[in-house]
Scaffold this motif. Structure first.
Motif, short mmCIF file in Angstrom:
data_model
loop_
_atom_site.label_atom_id
_atom_site.label_comp_id
_atom_site.label_asym_id
_atom_site.label_seq_id
_atom_site.Cartn_x
_atom_site.Cartn_y
_atom_site.Cartn_z
N LEU A 131 41.49 46.03 21.39
CA LEU A 131 40.55 46.20 22.91
C LEU A 131 40.35 45.19 23.46
N PHE A 132 39.53 44.35 23.11
CA PHE A 132 38.71 42.99 23.05
C PHE A 132 39.74 42.20 23.56
N ARG A 133 40.35 42.22 22.61
CA ARG A 133 41.52 40.96 22.44
C ARG A 133 42.42 41.52 22.97
N PHE A 134 42.93 42.23 22.92
CA PHE A 134 44.55 42.61 24.48
C PHE A 134 43.85 42.18 25.44
N ILE A 135 42.93 42.34 26.27
CA ILE A 135 41.85 42.01 27.54
C ILE A 135 42.58 40.76 27.30
N ALA A 136 41.67 39.95 26.30
CA ALA A 136 41.58 38.62 26.61
C ALA A 136 42.86 38.00 26.35
N CYS A 137 44.11 38.81 25.97
CA CYS A 137 45.24 38.34 26.28
C CYS A 137 45.58 38.36 27.30
N ILE A 138 45.48 39.30 27.71
CA ILE A 138 46.27 39.36 29.72
C ILE A 138 45.50 38.44 30.51
N VAL A 139 43.87 38.57 30.28
CA VAL A 139 43.12 37.35 30.78
C VAL A 139 43.72 35.56 30.53
N LEU A 140 43.96 35.23 29.52
CA LEU A 140 44.82 34.40 29.26
C LEU A 140 46.01 34.24 30.22
N PHE A 141 47.09 35.35 30.13
CA PHE A 141 48.77 35.40 30.68
C PHE A 141 47.88 34.63 32.26
N LEU A 142 46.98 35.64 32.99
CA LEU A 142 46.96 35.47 34.05
C LEU A 142 46.27 34.14 34.64
N VAL A 143 45.44 34.04 33.74
CA VAL A 143 44.60 32.45 33.77
C VAL A 143 45.92 31.04 34.14
N GLY A 144 46.73 31.14 32.65
CA GLY A 144 47.39 30.10 32.57
C GLY A 144 48.54 29.97 33.19
N ALA A 145 48.73 31.27 34.31
CA ALA A 145 50.23 31.91 34.92
C ALA A 145 48.96 30.50 36.01
N LYS A 146 47.97 30.92 36.44
CA LYS A 146 47.69 30.24 37.76
C LYS A 146 47.51 29.09 37.38
N VAL A 147 46.90 28.29 36.73
CA VAL A 147 46.95 27.01 36.31
C VAL A 147 47.95 26.37 36.72
N PHE A 148 49.32 26.94 35.88
CA PHE A 148 50.71 26.37 35.51
C PHE A 148 51.35 26.28 37.44
N LEU A 149 50.84 27.41 37.96
CA LEU A 149 51.34 27.20 39.51
C LEU A 149 50.26 26.37 40.84
N THR A 150 49.33 26.09 40.09
CA THR A 150 48.32 25.76 40.70
C THR A 150 48.73 24.61 41.16
N ARG A 151 48.67 24.08 42.46
CA ARG A 151 48.76 22.57 42.75
C ARG A 151 47.93 21.73 43.06
N PRO A 152 48.24 20.31 42.87
CA PRO A 152 45.99 19.64 42.90
C PRO A 152 46.24 19.51 44.25
N PRO A 153 44.40 19.47 44.97
CA PRO A 153 44.10 18.91 45.87
C PRO A 153 44.84 18.06 46.57
N GLU A 154 44.92 18.26 47.71
CA GLU A 154 45.16 16.41 48.62
C GLU A 154 44.00 15.76 48.40
N ALA A 155 43.62 14.25 49.47
CA ALA A 155 42.90 13.60 49.26
C ALA A 155 41.47 13.40 49.80
N LYS A 156 42.06 14.02 50.60
CA LYS A 156 41.49 14.79 52.03
C LYS A 156 40.57 16.28 51.78
N LEU A 157 40.74 16.81 50.58
CA LEU A 157 40.40 18.25 50.53
C LEU A 157 39.43 17.66 49.64
N ARG A 158 37.85 18.31 49.38
CA ARG A 158 36.66 18.15 48.76
C ARG A 158 37.08 19.40 47.18
N PRO A 159 36.84 18.44 45.97
CA PRO A 159 36.76 19.91 44.63
C PRO A 159 35.90 20.74 45.03
N GLU A 160 34.80 20.19 45.37
CA GLU A 160 33.26 20.95 45.91
C GLU A 160 34.08 21.98 47.01
#
Length: 206
Positions: free
Chosen positions: A74-103
């Motif tokens: 069960l814990f590993r299945f939950i980890a898989c779901i979280v990894l799918f969601l995080v991976g998709a978010k990372v894939f779709l994330t656009r790099p911040p423009e220079a005017k935006l502060r990472p903070e």
């Protein structure tokens, strides 16, 4: 403080943190995209979860550890779901423009995300159950003071690795173009999703 016990904790913390996995990729991606501090904070989240499992095993909390191992699928299945969601978010994330502060990004979110993913991975507790006897660490009936020393060592060892890794990777951020950052996000996202898919396949086969 027992220097030997604290030192063993540092070594074990480093041993657990160094191998490259989905969480390492996530921390690296955050260090590159948002700055070294985002990666380090994410790594501290991993160190927190590792320390929690170290405390559970060291103190011999057989009820808790037994429950985690019994329901590990069960814990590993939950980890898989979280990894799918995080991976998709990372894939779709656009790099911040220079005017935006990472903070402007949430450090708390960085921390809590990696804590959740790490805690959902029961293999960590199996790692401690296997490696502590190999190091000669006796944890049955150990006092809370000895446990605190050992767990502090695990935490420090893990954090040390994330500072070295994310600090080094983050220093390259200023030399990367927006297109390079986008490619890094896409590659990291795909790899995280693939690792999650591999974990899910192992669960289904078992």
């Amino acid at each position: 403080m027992d220097a030997s016990l604290f030192t063993q904790g540092i070594i074990i913390g480093l041993t657990l943190a160094v191998p490259v996995g989905p969480i390492s990729l996530l921390c690296i991606q955050r260090a590159v995209a948002g700055g070294r501090l985002h990666g380090i904070i994410s790594g501290i989240g991993v160190a927190t979860a590792d320390s929690l499992y170290a405390a559970v095993v060291f103190l011999g909390l057989t009820i808790v550890s037994g429950m985690i191992i019994t329901h590990q699928l069960l814990f590993r299945f939950i980890a898989c779901i979280v990894l799918f969601l995080v991976g998709a978010k990372v894939f779709l994330t656009r790099p911040p423009e220079a005017k935006l502060r990472p903070e402007q990004e949430s450090y708390l979110k960085d921390y809590l995300t990696t804590v959740a993913i790490s805690i959902a991975n029961p293999l960590t507790i199996l790692f401690f159950l296997a490696i502590l006897p190999a190091f000669g660490v006796v944890f049955q009936g150990a006092s809370h003071i000895l446990a605190a020393e050992f767990v502090a060592g695990v935490f420090c060892g893990s954090v040390l690795w994330w500072i070295i890794l994310c600090g080094s990777v983050g220093s390259l951020r200023s030399r990367l173009s927006a297109d390079n950052l986008k490619r890094i996000n896409q590659v990291s996202g795909i790899m995280i999703i693939c690792i999650g898919a591999g974990m899910l396949a192992l669960i289904l086969l078992s």
